[in-house]
Design an enzyme around this catalytic site. Structure first.
Site, PDB file in Angstrom:
ATOM      1  N   ASP A 198     -13.819   1.930  10.033  1.00 32.76           N
ATOM      2  CA  ASP A 198     -14.188   1.224   8.803  1.00 32.76           C
ATOM      3  C   ASP A 198     -14.148  -0.292   8.969  1.00 32.76           C
ATOM      4  O   ASP A 198     -13.707  -1.011   8.080  1.00 32.76           O
ATOM      5  CB  ASP A 198     -13.238   1.659   7.679  1.00 32.76           C
ATOM      6  CG  ASP A 198     -13.722   1.212   6.308  1.00 32.76           C
ATOM      7  OD1 ASP A 198     -14.937   1.236   6.083  1.00 32.76           O
ATOM      8  OD2 ASP A 198     -12.880   0.834   5.474  1.00 32.76           O
ATOM      9  N   ALA A 229       2.277  -9.043   5.049  1.00 28.10           N
ATOM     10  CA  ALA A 229       2.435 -10.456   4.691  1.00 28.10           C
ATOM     11  C   ALA A 229       1.085 -11.080   4.377  1.00 28.10           C
ATOM     12  O   ALA A 229       0.099 -10.884   5.104  1.00 28.10           O
ATOM     13  CB  ALA A 229       3.106 -11.214   5.829  1.00 28.10           C
ATOM     14  N   TYR A 230       1.032 -11.827   3.291  1.00 31.31           N
ATOM     15  CA  TYR A 230      -0.187 -12.546   2.932  1.00 31.31           C
ATOM     16  C   TYR A 230      -0.396 -13.727   3.873  1.00 31.31           C
ATOM     17  O   TYR A 230       0.552 -14.348   4.343  1.00 31.31           O
ATOM     18  CB  TYR A 230      -0.098 -13.060   1.498  1.00 31.31           C
ATOM     19  CG  TYR A 230      -0.756 -12.157   0.483  1.00 31.31           C
ATOM     20  CD1 TYR A 230      -1.947 -12.518  -0.136  1.00 31.31           C
ATOM     21  CD2 TYR A 230      -0.183 -10.934   0.149  1.00 31.31           C
ATOM     22  CE1 TYR A 230      -2.551 -11.697  -1.070  1.00 31.31           C
ATOM     23  CE2 TYR A 230      -0.778 -10.098  -0.786  1.00 31.31           C
ATOM     24  CZ  TYR A 230      -1.972 -10.490  -1.396  1.00 31.31           C
ATOM     25  OH  TYR A 230      -2.570  -9.663  -2.310  1.00 31.31           O
ATOM     26  N   ASP A 257      -6.827  -5.195   7.326  1.00 36.27           N
ATOM     27  CA  ASP A 257      -7.177  -3.944   6.660  1.00 36.27           C
ATOM     28  C   ASP A 257      -7.354  -2.804   7.671  1.00 36.27           C
ATOM     29  O   ASP A 257      -8.474  -2.383   7.972  1.00 36.27           O
ATOM     30  CB  ASP A 257      -8.437  -4.123   5.823  1.00 36.27           C
ATOM     31  CG  ASP A 257      -8.597  -3.007   4.793  1.00 36.27           C
ATOM     32  OD1 ASP A 257      -7.670  -2.176   4.673  1.00 36.27           O
ATOM     33  OD2 ASP A 257      -9.642  -2.958   4.123  1.00 36.27           O
ATOM     34  N   LYS A 306       0.863  -1.183   0.000  1.00 34.77           N
ATOM     35  CA  LYS A 306       0.000   0.000   0.000  1.00 34.77           C
ATOM     36  C   LYS A 306       0.895   1.228   0.000  1.00 34.77           C
ATOM     37  O   LYS A 306       1.688   1.415   0.923  1.00 34.77           O
ATOM     38  CB  LYS A 306      -0.925   0.006   1.222  1.00 34.77           C
ATOM     39  CG  LYS A 306      -1.991  -1.077   1.171  1.00 34.77           C
ATOM     40  CD  LYS A 306      -3.012  -0.937   2.289  1.00 34.77           C
ATOM     41  CE  LYS A 306      -4.083  -2.015   2.169  1.00 34.77           C
ATOM     42  NZ  LYS A 306      -5.118  -1.907   3.233  1.00 34.77           N
TER      43      LYS A 306
END
Length: 527
Positions: free
Chosen positions: A395, A327-328, A415, A222
């Site tokens: 959010d 990290a995924y 997120d 990002k």
């Protein structure tokens, strides 16, 4: 005589001051640093005033807890050496681990082989179009830090407190060679099924990319969209706010300081947008959104059906761009997750309001609903609300859990880029799950109280933890001070609940058994 008396008085005062400075003060300091007879967090049923005499009910790992000198060590080291951060979890059996070693390694070996085959096709196709794509070899290592991170995920968290592979993974994400860049899966879905009538998907401002590293690890990038000192304008709705790379980094560190361990590791990095994105991507659409600005900087922008404008671009200087590398998690085909709407979801329109915003007794309704009517799910929701309140993130419309762990699994705090937007404002509505339900885990409350003390002040340990990231300073001092202020709000809220309902109804023991129904019976959207 008067002069003699004055001289004697001055001499006596001087001697007294010297005695205080050189004798009394050192003794007081020595006494202050001596080990106490009892831990400051040993309370009766989690008493809020710390005057109880009962001991903690958890078992402490004596081999991991070593008293640390307060003068020689950092606050962060002292925090992680505290008994509250050295609680012995049950031994982990195969059912307590998300993945098995050989199964995971074989899965990724197959993916590496497939990647190598597709890469040859991409390179040949690009050459036919007079485009050169560097051929970076994949050096798949069965002991790679990202693979060890995946193997360490268990029923209680994404990683163990003492797991050294997490720090290795942070370093690897900062330095490893990037071999491929692409849009993330949700970005691709957004472009393909974009509903302009819904404000929940506002413009293309939330630009993010999936970067594959040379050891076949994968991270979500990002880019920087907002300066550290800038606040979100007060007239911005939360769903049109910028996504901040530094908020992702800070959220990971806060999650670890709180000992939740529910945020995947995140590190800051400077990325060369030309050499590490444009020249190596296999995605023609991604390549098409790059351009050179009038200032001769390389820029790119998010491409959606309703926003495709260079005004929303991010630019390197001239090629370097700072951002966060997250990290995924393991792929959904091997570690399925379920996405569940937040019961305290906000209205994603300019005028609407949800029931919880107008009904103070809304939690009574939630408590009757599955899966919040038993087990730890509601307590985990309150943990998440406290976490979001500290970051200022409004959010949180969904949350995710691993399906393998059923209803008792922890919530993933994914997120977090819309946190840390306004340091001058504390959005109390984020705490609605806590204020309306008046419940909190005993372990969470004890750690929050610990972080409110001067010896372990939250802003201090966060400042120290964030200083290890290459993009330091990650947060401005105003945001760090806001953490202390918001922590005080949380503790006051718990105090009001205790005064109203009594401690036994508010401070709840951890690890409550659920009714045994698994999330496979629960509705939700798989991602």
């Amino acid at each position: 005589m008067r002069r003699d008396r004055l001289l004697v008085a001055v001499t006596l005062v001087t001697l007294l001051a010297a005695d205080i400075h050189f004798v009394l003060l050192p003794r007081l300091k020595s006494w202050y640093h001596l080990p106490r007879e009892s831990c400051e967090c040993r309370v009766t049923n989690g008493s809020l005033d710390n005057r109880g005499a009962a001991t903690l009910t958890w078992m402490m790992t004596s081999q991991n807890f070593t008293p640390v000198s307060t003068e020689r060590s950092s606050k962060l080291e002292r925090l992680f050496s505290h008994p509250l951060y050295n609680i012995r979890l049950p031994d982990l059996g195969p059912d307590e681990l998300l993945l098995q070693r050989e199964e995971l390694r074989n899965y990724y070996r197959r993916k590496v082989s497939r990647w190598e085959r597709l890469k040859k096709f991409y390179i040949e196709a690009a050459a036919a179009s007079n485009i050169t794509i560097p051929d970076h070899p994949v050096t798949f290592d069965p002991e790679a830090s990202w693979l060890r991170f995946h193997l360490g995920i268990n029923r209680y968290g994404l990683y163990a407190r003492e797991d050294g592979s997490v720090d290795r993974l942070l370093r690897d994400m900062q330095t490893a060679t990037v071999i491929s860049a692409d849009f993330t899966q949700d970005e691709k879905a957004l472009k393909g099924a974009c509903d302009c009538s819904q404000v929940v998907k506002p413009s293309g401002l939330h630009l993010k990319l999936a970067l594959k590293l040379q050891d076949f690890g994968k991270a979500m990038f990002k880019p920087m969209r907002q300066e550290r000192h800038e606040e979100t304008p007060e007239n911005f709705f939360y769903f049109v706010d910028f996504q901040r790379h530094n908020a992702e980094i800070a959220a990971f560190h806060l999650d670890r300081v709180l000992d939740f361990r529910r945020v995947p590791p995140v590190a800051g990095r400077f990325v060369n947008v030309t050499g590490e994105i444009l020249y190596i991507t296999h995605n023609e659409e991604l390549r098409s959104v790059f351009f050179i600005s009038p200032a001769n900087n390389t820029c790119f922008f998010a491409k959606c059906l309703y926003v495709c404008k260079s005004e929303y671009a991010v630019c390197g200087h001239p090629d370097l761009l700072e951002g966060s590398m997250s990290a995924y998690l393991p792929g959904l085909s091997i570690a399925p997750r379920i996405s569940i709407p937040n019961p305290w979801i906000r209205s994603y329109s300019f005028t609407g309001r949800e029931e919880w915003e107008v009904n103070p007794s809304y939690c009574n309704t939630v408590k009757k609903l599955y899966p919040y009517n038993s087990g730890n799910r509601l307590l985990n929701m309150i943990d998440m609300a406290v976490f979001d309140f500290l970051t200022g993130n409004m959010d949180r419309h969904h949350y995710e859990i691993f399906t393998k762990f059923g209803d008792d699994g922890f919530l993933l705090h994914l997120d977090n880029a819309r946190g840390f937007g306004r340091h001058s404002h504390d959005e109390m509505s984020i705490l609605a799950p806590l204020t309306q339900c008046c419940m909190i885990k005993r372990s969470t409350l004890f750690r929050l109280k610990l972080l409110a003390k001067a010896e372990y002040r939250l802003s201090d340990v966060m400042r120290e933890s964030l200083s290890r990231d290459p993009l330091t300073p990650v947060l401005s001092e105003q945001h760090l001070q806001a953490l202390d202020r918001r922590l005080a709000h949380v503790l006051r809220t718990v105090g009001k609940c205790v005064k109203k309902l009594g401690e036994t109804h508010v401070v709840i023991t951890d690890f409550v058994e659920s009714s045994g129904v698994t999330t496979r019976h629960q509705g939700g959207n798989m991602r």
